[in-house]
Design a protein around this motif. Structure first.
Motif, PDB file in Angstrom:
ATOM      1  N   ILE A 161     -47.037  59.882  -8.129  1.00  0.00           N
ATOM      2  CA  ILE A 161     -46.840  58.671  -7.329  1.00  0.00           C
ATOM      3  C   ILE A 161     -45.765  57.814  -7.983  1.00  0.00           C
ATOM      4  O   ILE A 161     -45.608  57.818  -9.210  1.00  0.00           O
ATOM      5  CB  ILE A 161     -48.171  57.890  -7.196  1.00  0.00           C
ATOM      6  CG1 ILE A 161     -48.044  56.740  -6.201  1.00  0.00           C
ATOM      7  CG2 ILE A 161     -48.662  57.403  -8.551  1.00  0.00           C
ATOM      8  CD1 ILE A 161     -49.386  56.127  -5.817  1.00  0.00           C
ATOM      9  N   SER A 162     -45.006  57.115  -7.170  1.00  0.00           N
ATOM     10  CA  SER A 162     -43.957  56.243  -7.699  1.00  0.00           C
ATOM     11  C   SER A 162     -44.080  54.854  -7.108  1.00  0.00           C
ATOM     12  O   SER A 162     -44.770  54.637  -6.108  1.00  0.00           O
ATOM     13  CB  SER A 162     -42.565  56.815  -7.392  1.00  0.00           C
ATOM     14  OG  SER A 162     -42.321  56.822  -5.987  1.00  0.00           O
ATOM     15  N   GLU A 173     -36.955  52.072  -8.925  1.00  0.00           N
ATOM     16  CA  GLU A 173     -37.985  53.073  -8.698  1.00  0.00           C
ATOM     17  C   GLU A 173     -38.438  53.616 -10.043  1.00  0.00           C
ATOM     18  O   GLU A 173     -37.633  53.799 -10.959  1.00  0.00           O
ATOM     19  CB  GLU A 173     -37.468  54.216  -7.822  1.00  0.00           C
ATOM     20  CG  GLU A 173     -38.527  55.242  -7.483  1.00  0.00           C
ATOM     21  CD  GLU A 173     -38.113  56.200  -6.377  1.00  0.00           C
ATOM     22  OE1 GLU A 173     -38.919  57.100  -6.055  1.00  0.00           O
ATOM     23  OE2 GLU A 173     -36.995  56.055  -5.842  1.00  0.00           O
ATOM     24  N   ALA A 174     -39.727  53.874 -10.159  1.00  0.00           N
ATOM     25  CA  ALA A 174     -40.271  54.430 -11.395  1.00  0.00           C
ATOM     26  C   ALA A 174     -41.420  55.369 -11.054  1.00  0.00           C
ATOM     27  O   ALA A 174     -42.185  55.118 -10.122  1.00  0.00           O
ATOM     28  CB  ALA A 174     -40.758  53.328 -12.324  1.00  0.00           C
ATOM     29  N   LEU A 198     -42.018  55.718 -15.950  1.00  0.00           N
ATOM     30  CA  LEU A 198     -40.856  56.481 -16.395  1.00  0.00           C
ATOM     31  C   LEU A 198     -39.717  56.186 -15.435  1.00  0.00           C
ATOM     32  O   LEU A 198     -39.885  56.294 -14.211  1.00  0.00           O
ATOM     33  CB  LEU A 198     -41.166  57.979 -16.386  1.00  0.00           C
ATOM     34  CG  LEU A 198     -42.459  58.420 -17.083  1.00  0.00           C
ATOM     35  CD1 LEU A 198     -42.664  59.915 -16.900  1.00  0.00           C
ATOM     36  CD2 LEU A 198     -42.435  58.054 -18.547  1.00  0.00           C
ATOM     37  N   SER A 199     -38.553  55.824 -15.967  1.00  0.00           N
ATOM     38  CA  SER A 199     -37.473  55.414 -15.072  1.00  0.00           C
ATOM     39  C   SER A 199     -36.103  55.647 -15.678  1.00  0.00           C
ATOM     40  O   SER A 199     -35.946  55.757 -16.892  1.00  0.00           O
ATOM     41  CB  SER A 199     -37.633  53.932 -14.705  1.00  0.00           C
ATOM     42  OG  SER A 199     -37.650  53.124 -15.877  1.00  0.00           O
ATOM     43  N   PHE A 200     -35.118  55.700 -14.790  1.00  0.00           N
ATOM     44  CA  PHE A 200     -33.710  55.685 -15.144  1.00  0.00           C
ATOM     45  C   PHE A 200     -33.162  54.387 -14.552  1.00  0.00           C
ATOM     46  O   PHE A 200     -33.228  54.183 -13.340  1.00  0.00           O
ATOM     47  CB  PHE A 200     -32.951  56.857 -14.515  1.00  0.00           C
ATOM     48  CG  PHE A 200     -33.260  58.198 -15.129  1.00  0.00           C
ATOM     49  CD1 PHE A 200     -34.177  58.345 -16.147  1.00  0.00           C
ATOM     50  CD2 PHE A 200     -32.601  59.336 -14.670  1.00  0.00           C
ATOM     51  CE1 PHE A 200     -34.451  59.594 -16.705  1.00  0.00           C
ATOM     52  CE2 PHE A 200     -32.858  60.576 -15.218  1.00  0.00           C
ATOM     53  CZ  PHE A 200     -33.784  60.714 -16.229  1.00  0.00           C
ATOM     54  N   VAL A 201     -32.650  53.489 -15.398  1.00  0.00           N
ATOM     55  CA  VAL A 201     -32.223  52.180 -14.917  1.00  0.00           C
ATOM     56  C   VAL A 201     -30.888  51.782 -15.549  1.00  0.00           C
ATOM     57  O   VAL A 201     -30.677  52.018 -16.740  1.00  0.00           O
ATOM     58  CB  VAL A 201     -33.270  51.086 -15.261  1.00  0.00           C
ATOM     59  CG1 VAL A 201     -32.993  49.826 -14.449  1.00  0.00           C
ATOM     60  CG2 VAL A 201     -34.685  51.568 -15.034  1.00  0.00           C
ATOM     61  N   SER A 202     -30.037  51.140 -14.746  1.00  0.00           N
ATOM     62  CA  SER A 202     -28.772  50.608 -15.247  1.00  0.00           C
ATOM     63  C   SER A 202     -28.756  49.090 -15.074  1.00  0.00           C
ATOM     64  O   SER A 202     -29.230  48.566 -14.056  1.00  0.00           O
ATOM     65  CB  SER A 202     -27.588  51.219 -14.487  1.00  0.00           C
ATOM     66  OG  SER A 202     -27.534  52.613 -14.684  1.00  0.00           O
ATOM     67  N   TYR A 203     -28.226  48.401 -16.082  1.00  0.00           N
ATOM     68  CA  TYR A 203     -28.192  46.940 -16.067  1.00  0.00           C
ATOM     69  C   TYR A 203     -26.789  46.436 -16.382  1.00  0.00           C
ATOM     70  O   TYR A 203     -26.012  47.085 -17.083  1.00  0.00           O
ATOM     71  CB  TYR A 203     -29.121  46.352 -17.129  1.00  0.00           C
ATOM     72  CG  TYR A 203     -30.559  46.795 -17.089  1.00  0.00           C
ATOM     73  CD1 TYR A 203     -31.494  46.146 -16.291  1.00  0.00           C
ATOM     74  CD2 TYR A 203     -30.987  47.843 -17.894  1.00  0.00           C
ATOM     75  CE1 TYR A 203     -32.821  46.531 -16.288  1.00  0.00           C
ATOM     76  CE2 TYR A 203     -32.315  48.242 -17.901  1.00  0.00           C
ATOM     77  CZ  TYR A 203     -33.236  47.584 -17.091  1.00  0.00           C
ATOM     78  OH  TYR A 203     -34.539  47.981 -17.102  1.00  0.00           O
ATOM     79  N   SER A 213     -28.714  57.402  -6.303  1.00  0.00           N
ATOM     80  CA  SER A 213     -30.020  57.968  -5.983  1.00  0.00           C
ATOM     81  C   SER A 213     -30.884  58.003  -7.220  1.00  0.00           C
ATOM     82  O   SER A 213     -30.375  58.014  -8.340  1.00  0.00           O
ATOM     83  CB  SER A 213     -29.886  59.381  -5.408  1.00  0.00           C
ATOM     84  OG  SER A 213     -29.314  60.248  -6.359  1.00  0.00           O
ATOM     85  N   PHE A 214     -32.177  58.021  -7.008  1.00  0.00           N
ATOM     86  CA  PHE A 214     -33.116  58.180  -8.105  1.00  0.00           C
ATOM     87  C   PHE A 214     -33.165  59.666  -8.458  1.00  0.00           C
ATOM     88  O   PHE A 214     -33.090  60.513  -7.567  1.00  0.00           O
ATOM     89  CB  PHE A 214     -34.502  57.695  -7.648  1.00  0.00           C
ATOM     90  CG  PHE A 214     -35.506  57.550  -8.767  1.00  0.00           C
ATOM     91  CD1 PHE A 214     -35.311  56.619  -9.776  1.00  0.00           C
ATOM     92  CD2 PHE A 214     -36.659  58.308  -8.775  1.00  0.00           C
ATOM     93  CE1 PHE A 214     -36.248  56.462 -10.785  1.00  0.00           C
ATOM     94  CE2 PHE A 214     -37.591  58.154  -9.785  1.00  0.00           C
ATOM     95  CZ  PHE A 214     -37.394  57.231 -10.793  1.00  0.00           C
TER      96      PHE A 214
END
Length: 219
Positions: A161-162, A173-174, A198-203, A213-214
């Motif tokens: 689940i996300s 999204e995580a 758990l995530s991929f994130v840019s700031y 896309s995720f």
């Protein structure tokens, strides 16, 4: 207001003492008090002006006595021992909420912190398998987290689940998972089978940077 030019693209693991889902994502109070946990991120690509941050890792342990927005929190930083003095300063500037809009994630959390024990400079082990909802990070004698998929309590099957906050400031999204983690020293805690993301994130200076896309969709 003009801010210095910076960007970090990260792979992240976060875990807290709350039930799966984390009430913070739903503007609700914590399911357990104090609210505490651990996190780690690996910067896959990043810079602060002309200072490269690629490959560096940071981690930390945290605690708030009540809901995060009420403040009086404690944040204990762990910084990659490979970082140079100028890289360390750049990381503290970013993670401390400086050189960015006050409504961005790092700035919001920084505004709730009242206590910051001396940082630790150490090797940070970090592994993340987003597709399989697994990960781990470890700083020897300081903190550790192990993340596995949530299990269906009846069948034992993996439950995928996300969360996709439309206006969130932490991530777009995580993937949700289950974490067992601890920290000791300046902040002692121990939790089993609690919330993990758990995530991929840019700031950047203006908050989250939208990605095309995720990397994974729940299956």
């Amino acid at each position: 207001m003009a801010y210095k030019d910076w960007m970090i693209r990260t792979r992240q693991i976060g875990a807290c003492s709350c039930d799966y889902g984390c009430p913070c994502e739903f503007n609700a109070p914590p399911t357990r008090l104090p609210c505490e946990g651990v996190m780690a991120m690996e910067i896959t690509e990043g810079h602060f002006e002309d200072i490269r941050l690629d490959g560096l890792r940071v981690a930390g342990a945290y605690r708030w006595p009540g809901p995060v927005h009420e403040g009086n929190g404690t944040w204990w930083s762990v910084v990659d021992r490979r970082a140079s003095e100028e890289q360390v300063q750049a990381l503290f500037t970013i993670l401390g909420g400086q050189e960015q809009e006050p409504t961005t994630g790092f700035a919001i959390y920084a505004s709730t912190i009242a206590n910051e024990p001396d940082p630790v400079f150490a090797d940070i082990e970090f592994e993340l398998d987003l597709d399989n909802r697994r990960g781990r990070f470890r700083v020897e004698n300081v903190l550790e987290a192990n993340v596995v998929p949530i299990r269906n309590p009846v069948t034992g099957e993996e439950h995928h689940i996300s969360i996709r906050p439309h206006r969130g400031f932490e991530f777009r999204e995580a993937e949700m998972a289950s974490a067992t983690f601890w920290s000791k020293g300046a902040l002692d805690q121990q939790h089993d089978g609690r919330f993990a993301a758990l995530s991929f994130v840019s700031y950047g200076p203006h908050g989250l940077i939208a990605e095309e896309s995720f990397p994974v969709r729940a299956s």
